[in-house]
Every structure is written in C-alpha cells, then in structure tokens.
Design a protein around this motif. Structure first.
Motif, short mmCIF file in Angstrom:
data_model
loop_
_atom_site.label_atom_id
_atom_site.label_comp_id
_atom_site.label_asym_id
_atom_site.label_seq_id
_atom_site.Cartn_x
_atom_site.Cartn_y
_atom_site.Cartn_z
N ILE A 10 0.85 -1.21 0.00
CA ILE A 10 0.00 0.00 0.00
C ILE A 10 0.87 1.25 0.00
N LEU A 11 1.90 1.24 0.84
CA LEU A 11 2.78 2.42 0.91
C LEU A 11 3.51 2.62 -0.41
N ILE A 12 3.95 1.52 -1.03
CA ILE A 12 4.64 1.64 -2.33
C ILE A 12 3.68 2.20 -3.39
N MET A 13 2.47 1.64 -3.43
CA MET A 13 1.47 2.10 -4.42
C MET A 13 1.19 3.58 -4.26
N LEU A 14 0.91 4.00 -3.01
CA LEU A 14 0.59 5.41 -2.78
C LEU A 14 1.80 6.30 -3.07
N GLY A 15 2.98 5.80 -2.72
CA GLY A 15 4.21 6.55 -2.99
C GLY A 15 4.43 6.75 -4.49
N VAL A 16 4.18 5.69 -5.26
CA VAL A 16 4.34 5.79 -6.72
C VAL A 16 3.34 6.79 -7.29
N LEU A 18 1.90 9.29 -5.77
CA LEU A 18 2.30 10.65 -5.36
C LEU A 18 3.49 11.14 -6.19
N ALA A 19 4.44 10.24 -6.43
CA ALA A 19 5.61 10.63 -7.23
C ALA A 19 5.19 11.01 -8.65
N LEU A 20 4.27 10.25 -9.24
CA LEU A 20 3.80 10.56 -10.59
C LEU A 20 3.11 11.93 -10.63
N ILE A 21 2.30 12.20 -9.60
CA ILE A 21 1.60 13.49 -9.54
C ILE A 21 2.63 14.63 -9.43
N VAL A 22 3.64 14.42 -8.59
CA VAL A 22 4.65 15.48 -8.39
C VAL A 22 5.47 15.69 -9.67
N ALA B 26 -4.24 7.08 5.08
CA ALA B 26 -5.17 7.93 4.32
C ALA B 26 -5.06 9.39 4.77
N LEU B 27 -4.97 9.60 6.08
CA LEU B 27 -4.85 10.98 6.59
C LEU B 27 -3.54 11.62 6.14
N ALA B 28 -2.46 10.81 6.15
CA ALA B 28 -1.17 11.34 5.68
C ALA B 28 -1.27 11.71 4.20
N GLY B 29 -1.90 10.84 3.41
CA GLY B 29 -2.08 11.11 1.98
C GLY B 29 -2.89 12.38 1.76
#
Lengths: 64, 404
Positions: A10-16, A18-22, B26-29
């Motif tokens: 989950i952290l990797i997915m969200l990190g990826v 976020l990185a793409l958005i940035v 989710a809150l951090a995101g």
C-alpha cells in the motif's frame, strides 16, 4: 484476524502515485508560473463556457 | 436502535475496531496532497479536494452504488437503491437548476449533445457497469477501499476512455443535434416540475415492480431503522442509511458547482490520466482531434493538480480509503485470489465503461446525476440507454461467474 493486505504494498502504491503526480506537476505550466516564469497559460483560470459538452466537444451544428 | 437500547436488551454491541494503519495512511495522503494543492494552486482547489474526500466517504459509508441498485431492481425486484438515486436526482434538481440559471456568471451546466454517440456510449457504459462491477464513482470508491478486482476495472476504464477520446470526433459526425436544456422550453420552474414528474413516474414503476414481486415495499434502507450502533459511531464507521448519503452527495454536487463553476464529473480525469501516461511513453496525443480542443488540450498540458475532476477523484479515493479504515474493512473484498473469468469481466467491463463514458459524455455522475441536475435532455436519454445496457450486462454476468 489477519490483515487482508500488505502494508508495504500500500505504501509503495501510494508513494508511486504521489511521485507521478509530483513529476507531472514539476513539468507543468502552473509550476513554471509559480516559479516566476511569466507569459505562461495555466489551466487554473480556464473556463469552458464555449464548449458544447463537459469534455470540451464542439456542437454537432458547428461540425456540420 | 441506540446502543443503550441494545444493552438494555441484554446484547453486547460489537467492539469498534479501527484499522489505524489505513486511517493514518489515508490521513497522511490527504495531508500531503492537500498541502501540495494548497501551495501550488488556489484555495478553491483545496476546497474541491475536501469535497471529493467527503463524497468518497459518503459513497463508501452509504454503500451508494448505482450498479447494485439497478441490478437489485432487475434481479431481486428490490427498489430501495433505485429509489435512493431518484431521490438524489430530485433533490439536486431542486437545488442546482435554480443555481445554474440564476444568471450568475461563470457557472456551466452538464449539458451535452444528443445523438448516436450518446445512445451508443451510454448503452455500452450500462453493460460495462455490470461486468466491471461499478460505475465511475463506484469504481473509484471501491478501489480506494482496497478492492483489487476494481483496480483492474479502473486500469481498463482509463484505457477505454482514451480510446473513446480518439474515436469521439468520428462519433460526433454521426446523426445528432445540439444540447437541449429543458429550461429553454419550460423555464426554470417548469423544467424542475417536468423532471420531478418524470422521476415520480419512474419511482412509481419501481414500486410497482417491487410490490408485484414481494407484496410490499421495503423502505428500511431509506430510514434510520434497525441500526446496530448510535448516530456518531454510524456516522464515522458506517453503514449509513441512504438518506444520509443522498444529503451529502446532493450538497457536494451543489458545492462543486458553486466553487468549481461546473457540476461534479469523474471520468474526464481518466482521459487525462491515460493520455498523460501515453505521452510519457512517447505518444503524441495532440495529433488526435479530441486533444486539440481547448479544454482537453489545456488539461493535458497542465498539472493534474489544476484539473478539477482529477483533484476531486484523488480526494474521493483517499476519502474511501479513510472510510474503509474507520470501518475496519479495507481490502475486505479481496481476501480471495480473483478467479480468471471475473478478472476477464473486469477487463471487458472496464473497457466498455471507459469507451462508453467518453462517447456518452460522462458516467452516472457526470452525465446522469449532474446532467439531470442541469436539466439537460441528454441525461434522460443516457439514463434510458444505460439502463438497457445494464440489463444486457446483468444477463452476461453468469457467464463471467460474477455473483448476483
């Protein structure tokens, strides 16, 4: 009860994501404008009042 | 029923377990992305991001799915979900039609042309809803809640949307005519009355179907009845009565119109995400006519953080994740490894959803909900064609081994 997911994934997915958005943002006119570059047209001030549909499509009568 | 009432009856309410990891993530995101939007765009974008988050929570906690509501009516002859949608459209019509036609500058309704593209697109979308397992908002909130099969649907939804954007100009050259705002014919009050009458007639038909099959109409889901927990706990951890979701969704769409200048839409963002991905691997999207039109061209060129549907979709995803964490049900639907045929249904359904949404000028949110809230004729045609397509999709589900 066991978790139905992997925390790491989950952290990797969200990190990826976020990185793409940035990365996308860093290459955008809005970022250039915010960085002091003038004469840049950004989408923030754009309104789409002349289009025929929310996606920006022209009217059938215009196409004819 | 309140918690104290349950205790008095000698029962123990189930313990409230929160998935702290999911909630904190989710809150951090929300904090990181919200901060970035605040720093780089404008406060109104942060407001729209927050609205998207609340809408995601409402969709999850209210279990407000257009797809299941339509399927329940066809298969189980139960109309609560369908009635909830009709109530939502009626309430939004009452709020948003006067807003749009009040003469305030800068407000644009979700109106679109009527023609071959709309009919074919919405019919395809209807089939896709039942195979893919959700509509535009449904796909997003289930992905946010960790459903892996819906991630597959979303990926192919995006692919289908990009393909649809490339083909849309050809479809627009087929027979069709310019948008028909009902306000032009009936005036503001007249358009609202006509729409309420039409929604009432559909509600009457839904009730007749249910009564014929079951003898009575089940209205429990619309009211605060038989809830296991108190109001506060239900509000935070679900499951909401439909009426709560209806109020939040109607208010959210009206606020989106007031703040963003146009009603809530979901699927245009998928077009932009897909097109940006293709550009990143070297495809020149501006060679296609769709991406030469002003709005798509600008959206493609600029940051996702300046694209209202994208920003609201990010909020919706994280809002649904937060809600799933608060309910301790994140990824609950994905405990078992997905089977081959349901996965194939997600691929086919996703492609139909994306292609159909582009041809039909949006999904259940952008074309149907926002379209009726803008008193546009195209929304009603979309409704009829998507329901017909959904009927076909329901018949195809057994082959894909999808549950009823």
């Amino acid at each position: 009860m066991d978790k139905a997911y992997s925390r790491g994934r989950i952290l990797i997915m969200l990190g990826v994501i976020l990185a793409l958005i940035v990365v996308d943002h860093l290459n955008s006119p809005t970022f250039a404008f915010n960085s002091g570059q003038g004469n840049v047209q950004t989408a923030l001030t754009q309104r789409d009042e002349s289009a025929c549909a929310p996606c920006g499509a022209p009217c059938p009568s215009t196409r004819n | 029923m309140s918690e104290s009432a349950v205790l008095q009856a000698g029962m123990k309410p189930s313990a409230w377990i929160v998935d702290r990891f999911v909630v904190l993530t989710a809150l951090a995101g929300l904090g990181v992305l919200g901060g970035l939007i605040w720093l780089e765009t404008a406060p109104f974008m942060v407001a729209l991001f927050a609205i998207g988050t609340v809408l995601g929570m409402a969709l999850y906690h209210g279990a407000f799915g257009f797809t299941a509501g339509w399927r329940n009516l066809v298969l189980k002859k139960r109309g609560a979900g369908m009635r909830a949608q009709l109530m939502l459209f009626a309430l939004s019509s009452l709020i948003m039609v006067p807003m749009l036609y009040s003469g305030q500058a800068g407000l644009v309704g979700a109106v679109a042309p009527v023609g071959t593209s709309l009919v074919v697109g919405s019919f395809m979308f209807g089939i896709g809803m039942q195979l893919g397992g959700g509509c535009g908002s449904g796909t997003l909130f289930t992905v946010g809640a960790g459903n892996i099969r819906m991630v597959v649907t979303l990926v192919f939804f995006i692919a289908g949307a990009v393909l649809g954007s490339i083909h849309l100009p050809w479809w627009l050259d087929q027979p069709g005519f310019d948008p028909v705002p009902l306000v032009n014919t009936f005036g503001v009050s007249g358009a609202i009355i006509v729409q309420l009458l039409a929604l009432g007639l559909i509600a009457r038909w839904v009730n007749r179907v249910e009564r014929k099959a079951h003898g009575t109409i089940e209205r429990n889901e619309l009211l605060w009845k038989g809830q296991e927990h108190g109001v506060l706990r239900t509000l935070i951890s679900g499951r909401w009565p439909f009426t709560w979701a209806i109020l939040i969704l109607a208010a959210g769409n009206a606020l989106t119109l007031g703040i963003g200048g146009s009603p809530w839409s979901v699927t245009f963002a998928f077009n932009v995400w897909g097109a940006k991905a293709l550009e990143a691997v070297g495809v020149n999207m501006s060679q296609f006519e769709f991406w030469q039109w002003d709005y798509p061209a600008m959206a493609l060129k600029d940051s996702l953080l300046t694209n209202i549907p994208s920003v609201m979709n990010f909020g919706l995803l994280l809002g649904a994740m937060l809600a799933a964490g608060l309910a301790n049900r994140f990824n609950e639907a994905s405990r078992n490894r997905p089977q081959r045929r349901p996965l194939l249904a997600a691929v086919v359904g996703g492609l139909l959803l994306g292609y159909g949404a582009r041809l039909g000028f949006g999904c259940n949110i952008g074309a149907l909900f926002s379209g009726i809230s803008s008193a546009s004729l195209h929304a009603w045609i979309w409704f009829a064609c998507a329901f017909a397509g959904s009927f076909v999709g329901i018949r195809l589900r057994p082959w894909f081994r999808l549950p009823e």
